[in-house]
Structures are given as C-alpha cells and as structure tokens.
Design a protein around this motif. Structure first.
Motif, PDB file in Angstrom:
ATOM      1  N   GLU A  68       3.032   9.115  10.394  1.00 30.62           N
ATOM      2  CA  GLU A  68       4.468   8.927  10.608  1.00 30.62           C
ATOM      3  C   GLU A  68       5.261   9.296   9.358  1.00 30.62           C
ATOM      4  O   GLU A  68       6.322   9.922   9.450  1.00 30.62           O
ATOM      5  CB  GLU A  68       4.777   7.476  11.007  1.00 30.62           C
ATOM      6  N   TRP A  69       4.743   8.910   8.189  1.00 28.65           N
ATOM      7  CA  TRP A  69       5.444   9.243   6.958  1.00 28.65           C
ATOM      8  C   TRP A  69       5.444  10.752   6.711  1.00 28.65           C
ATOM      9  O   TRP A  69       6.486  11.328   6.390  1.00 28.65           O
ATOM     10  CB  TRP A  69       4.830   8.530   5.746  1.00 28.65           C
ATOM     11  N   PHE A 110       0.829  -1.205   0.000  1.00 30.15           N
ATOM     12  CA  PHE A 110       0.000   0.000   0.000  1.00 30.15           C
ATOM     13  C   PHE A 110       0.863   1.254   0.000  1.00 30.15           C
ATOM     14  O   PHE A 110       0.554   2.235  -0.688  1.00 30.15           O
ATOM     15  CB  PHE A 110      -0.949   0.011   1.208  1.00 30.15           C
ATOM     16  N   PHE A 111       1.947   1.236   0.731  1.00 32.66           N
ATOM     17  CA  PHE A 111       2.870   2.368   0.789  1.00 32.66           C
ATOM     18  C   PHE A 111       3.497   2.626  -0.585  1.00 32.66           C
ATOM     19  O   PHE A 111       3.610   3.776  -1.023  1.00 32.66           O
ATOM     20  CB  PHE A 111       3.929   2.089   1.852  1.00 32.66           C
ATOM     21  N   ASP A 112       3.882   1.557  -1.286  1.00 33.26           N
ATOM     22  CA  ASP A 112       4.394   1.718  -2.651  1.00 33.26           C
ATOM     23  C   ASP A 112       3.367   2.438  -3.518  1.00 33.26           C
ATOM     24  O   ASP A 112       3.709   3.322  -4.310  1.00 33.26           O
ATOM     25  CB  ASP A 112       4.714   0.358  -3.275  1.00 33.26           C
ATOM     26  N   HIS A 113       2.120   2.055  -3.380  1.00 34.42           N
ATOM     27  CA  HIS A 113       1.026   2.669  -4.146  1.00 34.42           C
ATOM     28  C   HIS A 113       0.921   4.163  -3.836  1.00 34.42           C
ATOM     29  O   HIS A 113       0.744   4.987  -4.739  1.00 34.42           O
ATOM     30  CB  HIS A 113      -0.278   1.936  -3.806  1.00 34.42           C
ATOM     31  N   ARG A 150     -10.812   3.153  10.240  1.00 27.10           N
ATOM     32  CA  ARG A 150     -10.332   1.854  10.717  1.00 27.10           C
ATOM     33  C   ARG A 150      -8.817   1.882  10.840  1.00 27.10           C
ATOM     34  O   ARG A 150      -8.161   2.778  10.316  1.00 27.10           O
ATOM     35  CB  ARG A 150     -10.806   0.716   9.824  1.00 27.10           C
ATOM     36  N   GLU A 151      -8.266   0.907  11.545  1.00 25.25           N
ATOM     37  CA  GLU A 151      -6.833   0.897  11.861  1.00 25.25           C
ATOM     38  C   GLU A 151      -5.968   0.322  10.758  1.00 25.25           C
ATOM     39  O   GLU A 151      -4.748   0.510  10.769  1.00 25.25           O
ATOM     40  CB  GLU A 151      -6.593   0.111  13.158  1.00 25.25           C
ATOM     41  N   LYS A 152      -6.548  -0.377   9.814  1.00 23.78           N
ATOM     42  CA  LYS A 152      -5.773  -1.041   8.758  1.00 23.78           C
ATOM     43  C   LYS A 152      -6.370  -0.740   7.389  1.00 23.78           C
ATOM     44  O   LYS A 152      -7.579  -0.620   7.223  1.00 23.78           O
ATOM     45  CB  LYS A 152      -5.791  -2.565   8.952  1.00 23.78           C
ATOM     46  N   ILE A 153      -5.467  -0.638   6.404  1.00 21.22           N
ATOM     47  CA  ILE A 153      -5.844  -0.674   4.995  1.00 21.22           C
ATOM     48  C   ILE A 153      -5.139  -1.907   4.462  1.00 21.22           C
ATOM     49  O   ILE A 153      -3.923  -1.899   4.250  1.00 21.22           O
ATOM     50  CB  ILE A 153      -5.396   0.592   4.241  1.00 21.22           C
ATOM     51  N   GLY A 154      -5.869  -2.981   4.305  1.00 19.41           N
ATOM     52  CA  GLY A 154      -5.225  -4.277   4.061  1.00 19.41           C
ATOM     53  C   GLY A 154      -4.417  -4.636   5.289  1.00 19.41           C
ATOM     54  O   GLY A 154      -4.956  -4.754   6.390  1.00 19.41           O
ATOM     55  N   PHE A 173      -1.755  -2.664   6.117  1.00 20.56           N
ATOM     56  CA  PHE A 173      -1.041  -1.418   6.408  1.00 20.56           C
ATOM     57  C   PHE A 173      -1.700  -0.679   7.570  1.00 20.56           C
ATOM     58  O   PHE A 173      -2.903  -0.431   7.549  1.00 20.56           O
ATOM     59  CB  PHE A 173      -1.038  -0.538   5.151  1.00 20.56           C
ATOM     60  N   ASP A 174      -0.911  -0.316   8.586  1.00 20.95           N
ATOM     61  CA  ASP A 174      -1.432   0.442   9.730  1.00 20.95           C
ATOM     62  C   ASP A 174      -1.677   1.889   9.323  1.00 20.95           C
ATOM     63  O   ASP A 174      -0.753   2.590   8.890  1.00 20.95           O
ATOM     64  CB  ASP A 174      -0.427   0.429  10.895  1.00 20.95           C
ATOM     65  N   THR A 175      -2.905   2.360   9.485  1.00 17.51           N
ATOM     66  CA  THR A 175      -3.226   3.724   9.062  1.00 17.51           C
ATOM     67  C   THR A 175      -2.460   4.771   9.867  1.00 17.51           C
ATOM     68  O   THR A 175      -2.220   5.871   9.370  1.00 17.51           O
ATOM     69  CB  THR A 175      -4.737   4.004   9.159  1.00 17.51           C
TER      70      THR A 175
END
Length: 196
Positions: free
Chosen positions: A136-137, A35-38, A123-127, A129-131
C-alpha cells in the motif's frame, strides 16, 4: 536545493512532510507506527534525501490510513522537489541484500506512475504491523511521485528483512535516479521533449 513541503489533512489523517533531495539522509519521522517509522528512517538514510514526517492518523482503527496517506504526501513532496526534471538521471536500479533476503528495485522518473510489486511475506504481521501495508505504501508513493517502480523480492525467509530490503532497495535506486547528471546540461532525459 531541491526541496518541498506537503500537508495533507483528511477526516482520517493529518500528514506533514518535508524533503530535501540534495541532503545527507537526515530524518525526523513520527507516524505513530513504529515499524513504518523504521522503514522511512532507512529510506532517508540510504537515499540521502532529508525527510521530515509528522503523521497523526486514526490508529485506533488500524495503521492503513496513516501508512497510505504518508505515502501519498511523501510522493507528492518528492515530485514537487524534482521540479521541471531537467538534468535528472531518471533511471536507476539497485539490488539490496539483507541477511538471507535479497530485493531489487528499478526506478524510472517518467511522470507516468506505475507499480510492479512482486513481494510475498511469510507471515501477516511484523510485530503489530500488517505486511500488506508495505505494498500500500509503495503504491501510494509511486502514484504520487509520478514514478514507475518495479520492486521484487528474489528470496528471503524473515518478513522484517524482506520489507527492509525493499525500502532500502528503493532508497538506493532513488539516490541514483534523482541525481543531477552534469552531462545533461539542464536537458530533459527524454527524446519526447516532455515527461509525463
């Protein structure tokens, strides 16, 4: 061409980043976090910054270090590529709709890093991935790019759409802020004579 490369190696991650600010949005992203790559693909495409990222992290623990350290390295690369900041537009903002979600981003290439992040996820997750890693990023990127960033999700119901609208809003705002203003004639965009 305003370009830069950064390598960051710690006991937790190995990150290599290259950017070209005057690119076409080409991207070659591999962090091991799908997800982060996306999201980084979207950042490159909509900012028109060419971005290459290779991150190897301790994903057996979680995605935190890989995401944060990539933000640090990418921020440092953008800051280095900006050089002396002469002629940059400096300020820009963008509203970005994605289906039911609407986010806005305002950027100041000030040399004084700061983040205001007003985003809540349903919600706390996307797949997998922690939301919470979205913030943080943005924090790591803003601090290391030397930028003031204000990110706010005005509304939205889908966590994927909310996150993506934030990254795309940053991309569009960055696209404007890093642009060279020919009327500036190589001058710093400040009355102080110095940014930072």
């Amino acid at each position: 061409m305003r370009s830069a490369s950064i390598e960051r190696i710690t006991n937790e991650t190995s990150v290599s980043v290259s950017v070209s600010l005057d690119g076409t949005g080409r991207h070659d992203i591999a962090t091991g976090v799908g997800f982060f790559d996306h999201m980084l693909d979207q950042l490159a495409r909509h900012s028109l910054i060419d971005i290459t990222v290779r991150t190897k992290g301790d994903l057996h623990i979680d995605d935190h270090h890989a995401v944060e350290d990539t933000g640090i390295a990418l921020g440092q690369a953008v800051r280095k590529a900006l050089g002396d900041l002469k002629g940059v537009t400096r300020y820009a903002d963008a509203y970005l709709p994605m289906d039911e979600a609407l986010s806005r981003c305002a950027v100041d290439i000030s040399g004084r890093p700061f983040l205001v992040f007003k985003v809540e996820f349903p919600r706390e997750k996307i797949g997998t991935f922690d939301t919470e890693l979205v913030r943080e990023w943005f924090q790591a990127f803003a601090m290391n790019a030397g930028m003031t960033l204000h990110i706010e999700n005005l509304y939205g119901a889908n966590a994927h759409h909310i996150a993506e609208s934030c990254f795309k809003a940053l991309a569009r705002a960055l696209r404007g802020a890093i642009a060279i203003d020919p009327r500036m004639a190589g001058e710093l965009p400040t009355t102080k004579g110095k940014l930072g």
